[in-house]
Each structure stands twice: as structure tokens, then as C-alpha cells.
Design a protein around this motif. Sequence first.
Motif, short mmCIF file in Angstrom:
data_model
loop_
_atom_site.label_atom_id
_atom_site.label_comp_id
_atom_site.label_asym_id
_atom_site.label_seq_id
_atom_site.Cartn_x
_atom_site.Cartn_y
_atom_site.Cartn_z
N HIS A 195 6.63 -12.24 3.31
CA HIS A 195 7.30 -11.53 2.21
C HIS A 195 8.80 -11.43 2.47
CE1 HIS A 195 7.99 -8.70 -0.98
NE2 HIS A 195 8.38 -7.76 -0.15
N THR A 265 9.55 -4.79 -8.64
CA THR A 265 8.12 -4.52 -8.74
C THR A 265 7.91 -3.06 -9.09
OG1 THR A 265 7.50 -6.24 -7.15
CG2 THR A 265 5.95 -4.44 -7.42
N ILE A 267 5.51 0.37 -9.00
CA ILE A 267 4.42 1.00 -8.25
C ILE A 267 4.17 2.39 -8.82
CG2 ILE A 267 4.93 -0.23 -6.11
CD1 ILE A 267 6.34 2.32 -5.13
N GLU A 381 6.47 -10.60 -5.46
CA GLU A 381 5.63 -9.50 -5.97
C GLU A 381 4.18 -9.69 -5.56
OE1 GLU A 381 4.56 -7.19 -10.15
OE2 GLU A 381 6.17 -8.67 -10.07
N ALA A 382 3.69 -10.93 -5.64
CA ALA A 382 2.30 -11.20 -5.22
C ALA A 382 2.12 -10.91 -3.74
CB ALA A 382 1.95 -12.66 -5.52
N TYR A 384 3.88 -8.78 -2.00
CA TYR A 384 3.95 -7.33 -1.86
C TYR A 384 2.62 -6.68 -2.21
CZ TYR A 384 5.38 -2.50 -2.67
OH TYR A 384 5.47 -1.13 -2.65
N GLN A 385 2.01 -7.12 -3.30
CA GLN A 385 0.72 -6.57 -3.71
C GLN A 385 -0.36 -6.85 -2.67
OE1 GLN A 385 0.41 -4.55 -6.16
NE2 GLN A 385 2.40 -4.87 -7.13
N GLU A 386 -0.30 -8.04 -2.07
CA GLU A 386 -1.27 -8.38 -1.02
C GLU A 386 -1.08 -7.48 0.20
OE1 GLU A 386 -3.06 -12.38 1.19
OE2 GLU A 386 -1.25 -12.51 -0.03
N GLU A 388 0.16 -4.44 0.14
CA GLU A 388 -0.35 -3.12 -0.24
C GLU A 388 -1.87 -3.07 -0.14
OE1 GLU A 388 1.50 -0.09 -1.80
OE2 GLU A 388 2.55 -1.06 -0.15
N LYS A 389 -2.52 -4.14 -0.57
CA LYS A 389 -3.98 -4.20 -0.52
C LYS A 389 -4.48 -4.15 0.92
CE LYS A 389 -7.90 -7.03 -2.08
NZ LYS A 389 -8.30 -8.27 -2.81
#
Length: 403
Positions: A195, A265, A267, A381-382, A384-386, A388-389
Amino acid sequence: MIGNDCKVPAIRFEGFEGDWAEQQMSTMFKRIRNAFVGTATPYYVDKDSGYFYLQSNNVKNGQINTETEIFINEDFYEKQKDKLLKTGDMVMVQSGHVGHTAVIPKELNNSAAHALIMFSEAQEGINTYFLNYGFQTSKIKRELAFITIGNTIKHILASGMNVFRVMLPCDKEQTAIGDFFRNLDDTIALKKQQHEKTLNIKKAMLEKMFPKKGATVPEIRFEGFTGAWEQWRLSDALKIRNEAVNSNDYDFDVELENIVSDMGTLIGDTSVRTQAKSLFRKGDTLFGRLRPYLNKWWLADRDGLKSGEIWALIPSASFDEAFAYMIVQSDTFLSHANISSGTKMPRADWSKVSEAVILAPSPAEQTIIGSFFRIIDELAEAQYQELEKLQNIKNACLNKMFV
């Protein structure tokens, strides 16, 4: 642990059974004591001539980071020979963000430390990585709060940690749990590096694909485009949207806190309205005028409401919306945005920002540049979301795999 009747975790690796046993920390280590506490600044030296000095700033969320590095001279280091940390020892922050722990890796063997509680020489059957992750659970954090003292600045004492009790499984299960979370942390670290690499690529390309100060063409350009970029006054390129709206018609609400800096992004909860809001529409560039140095921006992908501390900027007919989004990330825009009113709560002033002079290519070149950076943003962004997951998975497992 304090007052805990449960003796087995909610989730367990196959092959392990039986109750976990409560044990006092003093029985797990040969020594639990404070590192040096006092003034060490007179002994600070350059990296090339000193020894790394582990401090509380380096210990957070179960990890040792080197975002800040302090080094001490040889004489001061030698005076701490009896308190040097060894590979596999555990440390805990004792003041400030108390309770954060980390395990000493082999590359920090024989390190000196400052204002940390040191758990040295683990007894047979004790896995310090297991304990390190145990101290990241919500349950143990709550129990540490009972022995934390101080109001303004929190403190925790080595004497309190000597009598602190935790629940332990057999050594093989400790190892299995510790290894699981270490592998998960390694995966999170790798994803974080990917990232950060994407964000660094974006930063580098912004510098090369937009003309530098005094130039009229960029260093890097898509094939087929030539000629100097044209000068524009920002007020002719972007306008602030002012549109009356019935707020009851929109349930999507953006606050400054919802926008992730440097990435565009969203949140958090974007559906709670606590004050009067104004409208933005899909394709608008949202920019946080409050504390503009935080670099809060987002290219709206839908219609919604925003707080008064966010500008909704509309590109003129001569500007591509994705390219306009890149304008607010430019040094020219940000330098004018930071000529702000106020000190404690500075706000960008549109009368100053709108006077900025920017450079822009033809609409066709704008479209290609905007699309290029939008692809990078979507990748970031993808990622970042990964991240977070994965972090949510870790937090859930921490609270299910410990007693």
C-alpha cells in the motif's frame, strides 16, 4: 486475569483441549524490572557512533518500530550492561500509552532500553510471543486499567506486573497461537508495504507528470501530446458548489473525519447528520478546508451531504473532473490553501486559493492523466480495504483465541 471464570477460548486449534491455567507473571520470568528511568538526553549521539536505545515510542500494538531512532554513547551503554535486553525478552510501555508490549527480535539482542518494563529470561514452557498477543486483547487491556495509576499521564509499575495474572494453555498451544498471529502480522506488514509503495508511486508520478515550478511541460507525458500547458486562474478552473437542498432527501453524509488523508477513501459512519449540511454531487471534488495541511480530499462517487468545513469544487467546462481532483493535490493548490485564517483551527480561505495560477493541458490530455491517477487511487483504496479487513480479522481472533 481478574475475576475470570472462563477457562477455555471460544476458538481453538484442532488437537488442543482442557482448561487453561491461571499463572502469575513473576513465575514466568526470572526477572521483571524497570529499564533505566531518568534523563538520558546528554548521552544521545549520531547513529554511526552509538548504540540503539529502545524507548516507549518504539513499542506499539505488539510491534517494535524504528520510525524514531535514538542512539546513546558507549559509556552510557556500558553502564547498563546488567539491564540489556536479550532475544525473546518482552518489554512493556510503563508511561503514556501503557500496556503496549513487544518481543525483542534477534537483531536487537543486547539493546539498552529507557522507561520500559522488561520481562527477562522466560521460564521453560513460556512463549513470549503468546503473551505479547495476549496483552493486545480487550480483556487484558481492561484488566491492566485496574493497576494503572495517574490522571494526566498514565503509569504502570513493574511491581504491579509481577503479581499480574494471566491464563495459559500448554506450551505447544502457546506456540501454535503465537505463530498464527506472527504469520498474520507478517501478512499485514507485507500488505502495508504494498500500500505504501502504491502511494509513493502516486507521489512520484504527480511530481513528474505535472510541470515543475518555472516549467510549462511535465517530465513525463503520454505519447501523442506536445506543447506547453496553458495558464489558468484557479477561479476559472474550479467553482464552489452552492446548491439548496432538502437534507431529508439524502442519507449519505461526509465529515472530515470520514476522509482518509492522501488517498481519497471514506471510512466510518457516513449516514449520521448532526448539523446543517450542504449538497455535493457525483464528480465533485471534496476538500477539507479546516486544517488544510491534513490533505483531506475525495472525488465524490455519489450525491450526498457534507459539513460546512468541506468545499465541494466543480470543474469548469474546460476541465476533466478526474484531472480537477488532481489539481487539489498539487503543490500550487495546497500552498495557497495553507495561507489560512486562524491559528489553533486554521481554515483555507477561498479568496486566496482562487487567485492561484495553475497549468493545465488540453481536455484530451487531462482525461488521460485523470484516468491514470484514478486507477492508482482505486488500487490504493483496494489495498487499504484489504488491510482493514486483515486487521479486523486479527482483532476478532485475538478476542476469540484467548481466555
